[in-house]
Enzyme design. Sequence first.
Site, PDB file in Angstrom:
ATOM      1  N   GLU A  15       0.874  -1.176   0.000  1.00  0.00           N
ATOM      2  CA  GLU A  15       0.000   0.000   0.000  1.00  0.00           C
ATOM      3  C   GLU A  15       0.906   1.220   0.000  1.00  0.00           C
ATOM      4  O   GLU A  15       1.525   1.539   1.016  1.00  0.00           O
ATOM      5  CB  GLU A  15      -0.901  -0.051   1.242  1.00  0.00           C
ATOM      6  CG  GLU A  15      -2.179   0.726   1.069  1.00  0.00           C
ATOM      7  CD  GLU A  15      -2.182   2.035   1.835  1.00  0.00           C
ATOM      8  OE1 GLU A  15      -1.868   3.066   1.195  1.00  0.00           O
ATOM      9  OE2 GLU A  15      -2.491   2.025   3.038  1.00  0.00           O
ATOM     10  N   CYS A  39      -2.099   8.766   2.579  1.00  0.00           N
ATOM     11  CA  CYS A  39      -1.861   8.231   1.220  1.00  0.00           C
ATOM     12  C   CYS A  39      -2.985   8.663   0.315  1.00  0.00           C
ATOM     13  O   CYS A  39      -2.828   8.729  -0.893  1.00  0.00           O
ATOM     14  CB  CYS A  39      -1.811   6.717   1.160  1.00  0.00           C
ATOM     15  SG  CYS A  39      -1.239   5.940   2.595  1.00  0.00           S
TER      16      CYS A  39
HETATM   17  C1  UN1 Z   1      -3.747   5.974   4.425  1.00  0.00           C
HETATM   18  O1  UN1 Z   1      -3.640   7.150   4.125  1.00  0.00           O
HETATM   19  O2  UN1 Z   1      -2.772   5.205   4.482  1.00  0.00           O
HETATM   20  O3  UN1 Z   1      -9.384   6.947   3.474  1.00  0.00           O
HETATM   21  C2  UN1 Z   1      -5.028   5.356   4.817  1.00  0.00           C
HETATM   22  C3  UN1 Z   1      -8.733   7.451   4.396  1.00  0.00           C
HETATM   23  C4  UN1 Z   1      -8.515   6.647   5.650  1.00  0.00           C
HETATM   24  C5  UN1 Z   1      -7.386   5.708   5.460  1.00  0.00           C
HETATM   25  C6  UN1 Z   1      -6.185   6.289   4.790  1.00  0.00           C
HETATM   26  N1  UN1 Z   1      -9.719   5.950   6.021  1.00  0.00           N
HETATM   27  O4  UN1 Z   1      -8.246   8.556   4.299  1.00  0.00           O
END
Ligand code: UN1
Length: 519
Positions: free
Chosen positions: A254, A288
Amino acid sequence: MSRNVASIIAGTPAEGATGVRITSTNPARTSEIVADVSLGDASTFVAAAQAARQAQPAWADVPAPVRGRAIAHIGRVVEANAESLARLVTREIGKPYPEALGEVREIVDTCDFFLGEGRRLYGQTVPSEMPDKQLFTFRNPVGVVSVITAGNFPVAVPSWYLIPALLCGNAVVWKPADYSPACGAALFDLLVHGGGLPDGVLNLVLADGEATFAGLERALEEGLVDKVGFTGSSAAGSRVGELTGRHLQSACLELGGKNPMVVTPSAELDLAVEAALFSGFGTAGQRCTSLGTVIVHEGVHDDFIARFDKATRQAMIGDPFSDVVFGPMLDEKFARRFEDFLGWIQPHHSVLGSTATGRISAANPRGGFAGDPDAGIFYHPTIVDGVREDDAIFLNETFGPLVGVTTYRDLGEAIRLANVPGYGLSSSIYTSGPAEVFAFRRGISAGMVSVNNSTSGAEAHLPFGGNGKSGNGSRQSGMWVLDQFTRWQSMNWDYSGRLQKAQMDVTELTPDESFRLAD
Ligand code: UN1
């Protein structure tokens, strides 16, 4: 209060493996020590993998519904500790407290989903092509899973790996980010105590990235690790992918994102602005799923940018325990990297969103700041308008509070621009036209598509993951992640008392293919 934390192998703290101690500090008040950390090294990682290897068969023998009960208890214990875990998340990585509470909620959601999976974990019965023979499928645990996670979601994203991996009967070695060791140790305790996990089923390694990589390399060579889950940068992810590939394994990766938001002429602009603010600057742009570039139709660009600039200027920033849109950078190393990204701003760009750019301080102030900017690692939100498709800012993830803006003429161009950077995690479109929605969904390279919602905010039971530079196609969450932590085994059972050969001893019916209905 500061804590002492160390790696934990087979239930025993592994203090002083290297003799190196570091401190984890509060990025909103860097003079405050959150944890004293005894750092492990490559051999700590290998020892943890050995402990996991030893513990795994007995854990796999625990009936899956009983493992599901363990997950249920973990969920309840996390819920009972929600405020204190969220406070720790806010103190250690600076995420505003309401968001930190949401992050803890995501662990509970994950437990709620997987507690039932303990009673499913279905295999199938499948008809055979021969009589007196039956076919079956079973899900087997992969064995030892090694999980290496980032610190921007220091407890929720780890739980996406740890909970299903444990539920499926694997033993785990978990290495949290080196800048969120206290959160790591706290989640570890909640899992072990809440689940009543036997020693060695879950092991914690606190080490830096290079030591972890060296430990993982050795553990793979010694056959101690069967699956790797990794959340982090695309560059580190490609090293992990290469290493696991050498051992004929495919890691669950990821990675980063350059997540686009397309704003069409039929969009409700205020909604789009609210979303751009939340996903561009929430968690200081260090998710992310953070918004990378707004791709706005040229007909509504000026209106959108005026509203986005105004909303961003008005946003409160600062102390993550007060009512702010975002707090500090996660850690000094992200601040240093963000300074490099700011260096990509060029004369053809217009910079908006704040009273200045760069680090917020008494000398470089921000109107609308809660607390003392000099005490922590705070950055001005930065909107960079007029980005072009060959700009570094357009092509690369700029982890931090920076959002690019560009324009398009027709939807085909918007989709093409959205795909140019070559990531493919999250994406969003603001429109009231269903045809645009489906054209975007079909054309976008991202694993996740939001319609009239921001690029952030994935729910914990839909597949989460990306393509291209965002990952190798693996998906986390919900039933989809089960394929990461189990391997299908097929079984056939012939009780005919003969050797019936597949494909050869199969009865054929005789069709009359020339048959036609009478007119
Ligand atoms: C991440 O940024 O690694 O959708 C996860 C979202 C969160 C998870 C992000 N529920 O921003």
